[in-house]
Design an enzyme around this catalytic site. Structure first.
Site, PDB file in Angstrom:
ATOM      1  N   LEU A 620      -1.612  35.769 -15.017  1.00  0.00           N
ATOM      2  CA  LEU A 620      -0.733  34.719 -15.540  1.00  0.00           C
ATOM      3  C   LEU A 620       0.230  35.272 -16.581  1.00  0.00           C
ATOM      4  CD1 LEU A 620      -3.441  31.924 -15.888  1.00  0.00           C
ATOM      5  CD2 LEU A 620      -1.861  32.343 -13.977  1.00  0.00           C
ATOM      6  N   ASN A 621      -0.232  36.246 -17.343  1.00  0.00           N
ATOM      7  CA  ASN A 621       0.621  36.889 -18.347  1.00  0.00           C
ATOM      8  C   ASN A 621       0.141  38.328 -18.493  1.00  0.00           C
ATOM      9  OD1 ASN A 621       1.573  37.992 -20.803  1.00  0.00           O
ATOM     10  ND2 ASN A 621       1.869  35.952 -21.681  1.00  0.00           N
ATOM     11  N   GLN A 628      -6.568  41.776 -23.119  1.00  0.00           N
ATOM     12  CA  GLN A 628      -7.971  41.459 -22.853  1.00  0.00           C
ATOM     13  C   GLN A 628      -8.705  42.663 -22.283  1.00  0.00           C
ATOM     14  OE1 GLN A 628      -9.919  38.497 -23.386  1.00  0.00           O
ATOM     15  NE2 GLN A 628      -8.252  38.640 -24.837  1.00  0.00           N
ATOM     16  N   GLU A 695     -13.597  39.472 -19.175  1.00  0.00           N
ATOM     17  CA  GLU A 695     -14.886  40.161 -19.228  1.00  0.00           C
ATOM     18  C   GLU A 695     -15.004  41.262 -18.190  1.00  0.00           C
ATOM     19  OE1 GLU A 695     -17.699  36.932 -19.110  1.00  0.00           O
ATOM     20  OE2 GLU A 695     -17.374  36.486 -21.221  1.00  0.00           O
TER      21      GLU A 695
END
Lengths: 735, 316
Positions: A620-621, A628, A695
Site C-alpha cells: 500500500l505504501n 516495517q 511481521e
C-alpha cells in the site's frame, strides 16, 4: 460489506495514491514533538496526580501485610491503592495473571500497589517507604528445561495442539537421510521505547483512559470486565503509540492502576510503567525448546517432517505456537507437530512480533540449512525443491499467492549467493571470517473484521474515523491513502483520526493484520460514502466516478464540496470476511540473506549486510512497508545475536530488566540493509488485495544470521542468542 | 528518590569540607551514573555538592612532559585533546569505546573513575547485594554472572568495574590527585585507587570520607603502539566482556591492563614482563588464581585470544 468472493477491479486499482511512497502524514507531528503520547496529554488533562507502581519482590507466594503508614505520611501522597482497598476486581479476558496482585503473588514485579502523589518524585519516594511482608511459596517452577516434560497438550491460536498427516514415524524411520536436532529460544522482551503509560479521568461513573494500546476494543472490554462496569462507561484513547510489538495488545497494569488511582483520589492520575518493571511486570515472548526431525530421499525431497515444541506459562497463559509454520512451509506427505505447555511461575508469556512463527522459524530454518548440508544440496535449492502451492496438510486448499521460490531466486541474484563458499570456515576478510546465510520468511495473513466512519464536509474534506491504532507502522498514512484513492481527492484533503473507542471498531494493530484489514474497512465505508454522494447529486452510483475532487457521471461533474454544501455526508461500514481463508491458505513469504563477519580471535559476530525479498500482496505504501521490514530485520538480528531475558532460577525473575542489561541492536550493529517487494496483488485477501508485511520481516532473520555464522565458522549453534562464548572453543587457534 | 539538599561548592577544599559536614553527602559532576542510581534508590545521598563550577576542567601540559587532566574534563573533550590523541592514544581509544556520545559529553574524568558496577543484582533493590546493602549477601554468586569478575573476586562480591577509561589509565600509570576536608592534598597511584572487593565490596576506592578528586595526571609519554580493544556482544554502547589496553614497544616489551575481568582495572606488572613471550604467557600471569564461574569461564580464553590479537596488531 461482506467480502466473500475474490476482489475484481475496484477504485483502489487506480493506484493514484495507493502504492505510492507517501511520507507519513503524522511525520511532521512526530519530528517536531507535537504528537501527544498517552502520558503527555496536557492538552486534555490538567492537574493530574502521579502514580508510581510497586512491583512484587517475590515471584510466588502471598503478601502477609503491607505497612503503609510511613508512605501515607510522606509529602504529597494522596492515596495508596492495593488489592485490599481497590474494591472487587475481576480479571481481563486476555490477562493470565491479575494486574493488581495481592494477597496472592503470581510473578515477580506483579503490581501490588500504586502510590499516588502530587508529583512523580513524591510518589516514587513514598513507594520506597512501603514495607511489605512477603511469604514465599514453595514449589515454584522457573526452569523450562526442568519442567518441560510435565507439559500438557495445549491448542494454538490457529489449530489443535497436535497435528498429523500420513505416517510420520514410519516415513521418518524409512527415510534414507534423516535429521534430528533440538533448538532453544530464550525469553525475549518487546523493549519498546515508550513504556506502558496511561492517564485516567473519571467523570461520575464514566472513565476515560488516554493510554498506549494496540487494540482499543479489547482494552475497553477488559477495563470494563476488570472494574466490573459497563463497557459503555469506558472510553479509551490511544492516538499515538511509541512502539508495541504485541506488548500493548492488552490491558496492562498502568491503565488499570491509573483508573483505580483516579477513582481513589477523585482527580486525574497518570501512570507510566517504570523501565525496570517493563521486563517482569508485562508480557514477553516466552522461551521454547523445539525438536525438529526431517526425513528426505537422496534427491532432497522431504518425506517426513516433525516439529515439537515445549514452552511454559502461568496458568491461563497460552503456548508460543512455534510449530505453526511447519504445518505450511514445506511439502512432505508425512508430517506431525506437537505443542506442550508446562506451568511456569514467571511473568506471562504472550504475543511478541510474529508470535509463534518468529520463534518457530528461528529453529526450523536452521534445521533446513542443516538438512540441506547433510543432503549435499544448496540450501536454496533444497527449499525450492520442497516448495508447495498447496496446504501440505490439506491438498484441496491452495495458497492464494505463494512466491517463495521467486523470493529466493531474486534474492540470490541480488545478494550474490553464487559467490558464497558452501564449505564453511574458509572465507576471510582480514581479521574477519566471512559467512553468508539464508532463510525463508513466512507469516500467515490474518483476516479480522474492521469498521470505519467516513465523512465529507462542505469544504470537500474527507475525515476518516476508526479505532485502528498506529503503533509507528504508518496506519495514519495508508488509511489516508485509501480514503484519498476511494474519494478521488489528494492526500491533503483527508483527515484521519484513530485510536478512540468512540470510533467504529477496527481490526486494531497486531499479527500483521492491521494494514490490510483496517484499510479494507475504510474501503467499505468509502464505498458507502460514494453511494451517498452519488445519490445526493442525483447520479447513478454504479456509474459515478470520483476523481480530482469531483464526482462525475456522463458529462456531468460536481465538486465533492458541493455535495456536502448543505450538511456533511457520513457513512459507516466495515469489512467482514466469508470463507475465503478456509478455501485458500493466505500467507506472506520472503527470503532473507545475511552476511556476517566473525572475528577470528574474539568470535565477535557482526552483521555486514542484509537483504530481504518479500512477497506480501499489494504494497500500500512502499516507504512505510519498507520501514516495517527493515525494522523487523533489525529485531531479528537482536534475536539472533543478543536478546535474552535471563532467568534467575532461584528467585524466579528476569534478571537483566533494563535497557543496559537487555541488549538490542544499535546503529553500529546494522550497517547495511536492503529489501525488495516482489510485485504481487492478492485478490483473495481483501478489496485492497494487500496482506500483512510487518511481521514477515522478522520471521527467519535470526536463522539466516545463524546459518551465516555457521558458514563463516563451521560452528553450529542451536541455542539462541548466538553469543561469542558459544563459538569460542571451536574457533581456530590464533597467535 | 530520597529527598536531598544541594549546594554549589566554591573551591575544591570547600567542597571537601562541605562533604565532611554532611553525613551521606555525595559530589555531583556529570551525573550520568549518580542520578540514575538515585532514581532507583541505590544511592541515597542526603546532600549533594555540585562541583561543576570548580574550574577543574582544564587539560594542562606539565613541565615534566606529562599531562594534568582536571577532574571535570568531560570524556568527549579528553578523548579529542590532541595531546592525548598523540601521546596517550590508548586513553583516547578507551574513552571512545565507552558509553555514547551524549553520555561522554556529560561524564567527567573523576566521575568515570568512580562509576559503580553494572551488576544487575546491584541494580535490583529487592535482591541481596553486599555492595548496596553490606551483609545482605551476593545474589550474583550462583545467579546470572556471565558479565562478572573472573579474578580478584571474593565470597562477598564478584562484580566488575565498568570503566574503559580507567583501564587505559592503569596502563599509563596515572596518578589521582585529591583534596581532603582539612585542605590537605595527596596523590594516589591508580594501581592503589580501586580496591578489590574482599569483605567490604561497598568500599570501592582509596578515597576517604569527603575526599575530592581534583585531577588525574599522566606521566610523560612512553611512546609505543597504543591499542584499546573492547570485546562486547554488540558493536557499540555495551559494557566490555573483556577489554585490553596495551602499550607495546618496538622490542615487544610493554604494558597491558584488562577490563571486564575484575573489580578494578586488571594489571599485574609481572604479566607485563611476559609480553615478549606472547599472549599465553601474559594470560597465565594475569589469571593465576582466577576463579571463574561456569557462565563466565569463557572470559579466560577470550582474554587470552584478545591479548593475542592485540599483540599481533601491535607488531603491525
Amino acid at each position: 460489506m461482506k467480502f466473500e468472493t475474490p476482489a475484481t477491479s475496484n477504485p483502489i486499482d487506480q493506484l493514484k495514491v495507493i502504492g505510492k511512497p507517501a511520507d507519513r502524514v503524522d511525520g511532521p507531528l512526530k519530528t517536531t514533538g507535537r504528537a501527544p503520547y498517552a502520558y503527555e496529554r496536557h492538552d486534555v488533562v490538567s492537574n493530574p496526580a502521579y502514580g508510581y507502581i510497586v512491583g512484587s519482590a517475590i515471584a510466588k507466594g502471598r503478601i502477609g501485610g503491607i505497612d503503609s503508614a510511613a508512605a501515607k505520611a510522606a509529602p504529597g501522597v494522596r492515596a495508596i491503592v492495593t488489592a485490599d482497598n481497590a474494591g472487587k476486581l475481576g480479571k481481563g479476558e486476555r490477562n493470565a495473571a491479575k494486574l493488581l496482585g495481592g494477597p496472592e503473588i503470581e510473578h515477580y514485579h506483579q503490581a501490588i500497589a500504586l502510590v499516588v502523589a502530587d508529583t512523580f518524585e513524591q510518589a516514587r519516594a513514598a513507594a520506597e517507604l512501603l514495607r511489605v511482608d512477603y511469604v514465599k511459596a514453595d514449589g515454584a517452577a522457573f526452569d523450562l528445561a526442568a519442567v518441560k516434560d510435565t507439559g500438557q497438550p495445549k491448542p494454538l491460536f490457529g489449530g489443535p495442539a497436535d497435528t498429523a498427516r500420513g505416517d510420520f514415524s514410519g516415513a521418518f524411520a524409512a527415510a534414507p537421510v534423516r535429521f534430528d536436532a533440538t533448538y532453544t529460544t530464550p525469553d525475549q522482551a518487546h523493549a519498546m521505547m515508550e513504556p506502558h503509560a496511561s492517564i485516567a479521568v473519571w467523570n461520575g461513573d464514566k472513565l476515560t483512559l488516554w493510554t498506549s494500546n494496540q487494540m482499543i476494543d479489547w482494552g475497553v472490554g477488559d477495563v470494563a470486565k476488570t472494574l466490573g462496569i459497563p463497557k459503555e462507561n469506558v472510553r479509551l484513547v490511544s492516538s499515538f503509540i511509541g512502539g508495541g510489538f504485541g506488548g500493548k495488545l492488552f490491558l496492562r497494569s498502568d491503565a488499570l492502576l491509573a483508573a483505580l488511582g483516579a477513582r481513589a483520589v477523585g482527580r486525574p492520575v497518570k501512570v507510566a510503567l517504570q523501565r525496570p518493571l517493563m521486563f517482569n511486570n508485562t508480557t514477553h515472548r516466552p522461551a521454547t525448546i523445539q525438536r525438529i526431525r526431517i526425513g528426505a530421499d537422496r534427491d532432497g525431497r522431504i518425506t517426513a517432517i516433525g516439529h515439537e515444541e515445549w514452552c511454559g506459562n502461568l496458568p491461563g497463559g497460552r503456548p508460543e505456537g512455534a510449530v505453526s509454520q511447519t504445518r505450511l512451509l514445506y511439502a512432505g506427505a508425512n508430517r506431525m507437530t506437537a505443542t506442550r505447555l508446562a506451568a511456569l511461575d514467571l511473568a506471562e508469556g504472550n504475543a511478541m512480533r510474529a508470535p509463534g512463527e518468529a520463534s518457530g522459524m528461528m529453529a526450523l530454518e536452521i534445521a533446513i540449512d542443516e538438512m540441506a548440508e547433510k543432503l549435499g544440496i544448496d540450501p536454496i535449492e533444497f527449499r525450492i525443491r520442497n516448495d508447495t502451492q498447496i496446504d501440505p496438510e490439506r491438498p484441496d486448499r491452495p495458497f492464494s499467492q505463494r512466491q517463495l521460490t521467486e523470493c529466493f531466486r531474486t534474492g540470490a541474484e541480488r545478494f550474490g549467493w553464487s559467490k558464497r563458499d558452501p564449505q564453511p570456515g574458509r572465507a576471510r576478510d582480514g581479521r574477519w571470517k566471512i559467512g553468508i546465510g539464508t532463510a525463508a520468511a513466512f507469516r500467515n495473513n490474518l483476516l479480522v473484521k474492521s469498521a470505519a466512519r467516513v465523512r465529507l464536509d462542505g469544504n470537500g474534506m474527507v475525515t476518516v474515523e476508526t479505532d485502528m491504532t498506529d503503533i509507528g507502522t504508518g496506519s495514519y498514512t495508508i488509511i489516508a491513502q485509501t480514503a484519498a484513492e476511494m474519494m478521488g481527492v489528494p492526500l491533503e484533503k483527508v483527515v484521519v483520526r484513530l485510536g478512540d473507542s468512540s470510533f467504529p471498531v477496527s481490526s486494531g494493530s497486531g499479527g500483521q493484520f492491521g494494514g490490510n484489514n483496517s484499510t479494507a474497512g475504510v474501503y467499505a465505508a468509502c464505498v458507502k460514502l460514494r453511494e451517498a454522494i452519488a445519490q445526493k447529486v442525483g447520479f447513478n452510483s454504479a456509474e459515478a466516478e470520483f476523481a480530482d475532487g469531483e464526482v462525475r457521471a456522463g458529462n456531468r461533474r460536481v465538486p465533492l464540496a458541493q455535495a456536502a454544501a448543505d450538511g456533511a455526508l457520513t457513512a459507516e461500514d466495515g469489512i467482514e470476511y466469508g470463507d475465503l481463508d478456509k478455501k485458500y491458505q493466505q500467507s506472506t513469504f520472503g527470503a532473507h540473506f545475511v552476511e556476517v563477519g566473525v572475528d577470528v580471535a574474539t568470535a565477535e559476530i557482526r552483521v555486514r549486510r542484509m537483504l530481504a525479498v518479500c512477497a506480501a500482496g499489494r504494497i500500500l505504501n512502499p516507504k512505510t512497508a519498507r520501514s516495517q521490514i527493515i525494522g523487523a530485520m533489525t529485531m531479528g538480528v537482536g534475536a539472533a545475536l543478543m536478546e535474552e531475558m535471563v532467568v534467575d532460577k532461584r528467585a524466579g525473575f528476569f534478571v537483566n530488566h533494563d535497557l543496559a542489561g537487555y541488549e538490542v541492536p544499535v546503529h553500529a550493529d546494522i550497517p547495511h540493509q536492503d529489501m525488495i517487494f516482489l510485485d504481487e496483488t492478492d485478490p483473495i485477501s481483501s478489496p485492497m488485495k494487500a496482506k500483512g508485511v510487518a511481521e514477515l520481516g522478522i520471521c527467519g532473520v535470526a536463522a539466516a544470521v545463524a546459518n551465516a555464522v555457521y558458514n563463516a565458522t563451521g560452528v553450529r549453534v542451536r541455542d539462541y542468542p548466538i553469543t561469542l562464548d558459544k563459538l569460542l572453543e571451536q574457533m581456530p587457534d590464533v597467535g | 528518590m530520597k529527598s536531598f539538599t544541594y549546594e554549589r561548592a566554591n573551591s575544591p577544599a570547600d567542597a571537601a569540607a562541605a562533604a565532611a559536614r554532611h553525613a551521606d553527602a555525595k559530589f555531583i559532576a556529570g551525573g550520568t551514573n549518580l542520578l540514575d542510581l538515585m532514581k532507583l534508590e541505590i544511592e541515597t545521598p542526603a546532600h549533594l555538592i555540585d562541583v561543576n563550577g570548580l574550574a577543574l576542567d582544564k587539560i594542562e601540559s606539565m613541565p615534566d612532559g606529562g599531562l594534568k587532566i582536571g577532574a571535570l574534563v568531560r570524556n568527549t573533550d579528553l578523548a579529542a585533546d590532541k595531546r592525548v590523541r598523540r601521546d596517550y592514544g590508548v586513553l583516547s581509544r578507551a574513552l571512545l569505546a565507552g558509553a555514547s556520545g551524549q553520555l561522554r559529553n556529560m561524564a567527567t574524568t573523576a566521575g568515570n573513575l568512580l562509576q559503580r558496577t553494572r551488576c544487575p543484582y546491584f541494580y535490583d533493590t529487592n535482591q541481596p547485594c553486599n555492595k548496596r546493602r553490606p551483609g545482605s549477601g551476593c545474589a550474583a554468586i550462583g545467579g546470572f554472572n556471565r558479565q562478572h569478575a573472573v579474578v580478584g573476586a571474593s565470597e562477598a562480591c564478584i562484580a566488575t568495574h565498568p570503566s574503559d577509561m580507567a583501564v587505559a589509565m592503569r596502563t599509563l600509570d596515572a596518578v589521582v590527585e585529591t583534596v581532603r576536608p582539612d585542605g590537605a592534598t595527596r596523590t594516589i597511584p591508580i594501581a592503589e585507587f580501586h580496591h578489590l572487593p574482599g569483605n567490604t565490596p561497598h568500599v570501592e576506592t582509596a578515597l576517604s570520607q569527603g575526599e575530592l578528586i581534583t585531577a588525574v595526571t599522566l606521566p610523560k609519554p612512553i611512546g609505543g603502539t597504543h591499542i584499546y580493544r573492547k570485546v562486547r556482544d554488540r558493536a557499540s554502547y555495551a559494557f566490555a566482556l573483556v577489554s585490553v589496553a596495551a602499550i607495546v614497544q618496538r622490542d615487544g616489551t610493554g604494558r597491558v591492563a584488562l577490563g571486564g575481568v575484575a573489580h578494578k582495572p586488571w594489571r599485574i606488572e609481572s604479566a607485563d614482563a611476559q609480553l615478549p613471550r606472547g599472549a599465553k604467557a601474559v594470560a597465565a600471569q594475569l589469571f593465576a588464581g582466577a576463579k571463574p564461574t561456569r557462565q563466565n569461564a569463557f572470559k579466560l580464553s577470550l582474554a587470552e585470544r584478545t591479548l593475542g590479537a592485540v599483540l599481533t596488531e601491535a607488531k603491525g
